[in-house]
Motif scaffolding. Sequence first.
Motif, short mmCIF file in Angstrom:
data_model
loop_
_atom_site.label_atom_id
_atom_site.label_comp_id
_atom_site.label_asym_id
_atom_site.label_seq_id
_atom_site.Cartn_x
_atom_site.Cartn_y
_atom_site.Cartn_z
N HIS A 266 0.84 -1.21 0.00
CA HIS A 266 0.00 0.00 0.00
C HIS A 266 0.88 1.26 0.00
O HIS A 266 0.72 2.14 -0.85
CB HIS A 266 -0.92 -0.02 1.23
CG HIS A 266 -1.84 1.17 1.31
ND1 HIS A 266 -3.13 1.12 0.86
CD2 HIS A 266 -1.64 2.43 1.78
CE1 HIS A 266 -3.70 2.31 1.05
NE2 HIS A 266 -2.81 3.13 1.62
N HIS A 270 1.72 4.51 -2.77
CA HIS A 270 1.77 5.96 -2.53
C HIS A 270 3.13 6.51 -2.95
O HIS A 270 3.24 7.56 -3.58
CB HIS A 270 1.59 6.27 -1.04
CG HIS A 270 0.16 6.21 -0.56
ND1 HIS A 270 -0.84 6.96 -1.12
CD2 HIS A 270 -0.42 5.50 0.44
CE1 HIS A 270 -1.99 6.71 -0.48
NE2 HIS A 270 -1.77 5.83 0.48
N GLU A 296 -4.86 7.62 -3.07
CA GLU A 296 -5.33 6.30 -2.64
C GLU A 296 -5.54 5.37 -3.83
O GLU A 296 -5.42 4.15 -3.69
CB GLU A 296 -6.63 6.41 -1.84
CG GLU A 296 -6.46 6.82 -0.40
CD GLU A 296 -5.69 5.81 0.44
OE1 GLU A 296 -4.66 6.22 1.03
OE2 GLU A 296 -6.08 4.64 0.53
N SER A 299 -2.19 3.68 -4.19
CA SER A 299 -1.85 2.71 -3.14
C SER A 299 -2.76 1.49 -3.23
O SER A 299 -2.33 0.35 -3.06
CB SER A 299 -1.95 3.35 -1.77
OG SER A 299 -3.24 3.89 -1.55
CO CO Z 1 -3.24 5.20 1.93
#
Ligand code: CO
Length: 503
Positions: A266, A270, A296, A299
């Motif tokens: 994740h 980013h 987001e 990610s």
């Molecule tokens: Co995040």
Amino acid sequence: MKQSLMEKFKKELLEISYLGSAVAVLHWDQEVNMPEKGNDLRAKIIGNLVGELHDKFTSSNFEKLLLELNKKFDAGKLNDEDSCIVRETWREFSREKKLPLNFVKDLAETTSKAQMIWSQARVKNDFKLFLPELKKIVELKRKEAKLIGYKGSPYNALLDTYEPYMGVEEIEMIFSELKDFLIPFLAKIKKSKVKINSSILKGNFPIEKQIEFNKSVAGKLGFDFGSGRLDKSTHPFSIGFNPQDVRITTRYKKDDLLYSVNSTIHETGHALYEQGIPTEGFGTPLGESISLGIHESQSRMWENILGKSEIFWQYFYPKLQKEFPGQFGKIKFEHFYQAINTVKSSLIRTEADEVTYNLHIILRFEIEKDLIEGSIAVEDLPQIWNDKFREYFGIKVPSDAMGALQDVHWSGGMIGYFPTYTLGNLYSAQFYETAKRDILNLEKEIKKGHFEHLLNWLRKNIHIHGKLFSAEELVEKVTGEKLTSKYFIDYLEKKYSEIYKLK
Ligand code: CO
């Protein structure tokens, strides 16, 4: 040679960014390295630098330059890049101008106190303890909306901080479609005869070995360790000082390897975005990400659409088995794949799977919107939460600590933040569908561990633009369509119908 107005302005922006970047380094260090006793002075140092940053940003010299450039912008006299710089700086500047200093101070003091009380209330499972603080926060946030100004719902003014240019009406429409799909779909999954044993993921994983594995995954996905680091912290996060220095952190549990792996993937998502923003744009909006939702989307594409897919693990699973033979040596790929994709109604948002996660968000979005619009009272929050929870998830909330008190956002004054998580999921599915169309044999390549095709596509289509486009414009430009929940719904339906053998 005489400096142009724009050059002078960029120089000012750059100086502000140097301060911002220094503050970011101090924050990162605070979370990762700082000894306990360093806290008090560190807070003062950061506070001082932030004050200086604010002074620079609101100085009359800066304002004069910005006003003049804004006139040029209005007259259509700037090129696309300069327009972006002026438009986005003006947005931020005028927002800040509208909030009087005593209001900003009041909000900062209230939320700082509220966060302390919230964490006590959560431990004691006592919503009433938190109630007066939350009331004050909601009141202040409604005042903020009024000061900023809005069309339609006051929630729009708050949403605008996190997802610029997005309207609450659009979110409501998209989320209600999604909800209409998710609730019956979850019920179907619960009735499935397929029973998944996710306990096969639990075991004993020495932290040092986990760190090694996480680093190898992040590197393979394209994280540039020449321009970044991966460290340990209590709460995982990513932070970019500039595109050439991007830090990510992960949290480790000794008995759960996938916990750190998911979180690393994740944060790597980013970080790949931050590392992909052009260095030339540093200091200006051309060197910044578009919105939290778009962040987001990056990610979550890596963490979920890839990181929980068959193709991804067809490449990584043999490596995992080799590193942890005692744990995974004898577990079949199929069972591993099922285990990492278990769907289950659960109380805690941060532990939720891909299907139920968005119901957690929709619930919070509906509640905070109603609080800001004043259609529900703060006192009634636990009851409303629990009723909705039962309706959406089919389970009873046993305590407020595991219900309305579980997230930090409201005590921190971050109302309007939640929807960006689900927006990220929706953007990611829509982008990924387009990537599959654009890139020849994308998934075959991924199976072989060639992630660079996707990364290059994301770089070229998303990362490189900085804030040149709004999220809405970018989605249309890249995918040829407006944001829709269709792709995400199709993705969930196909994937989980196979896993749970639904008809
Ligand atoms: Co995040």
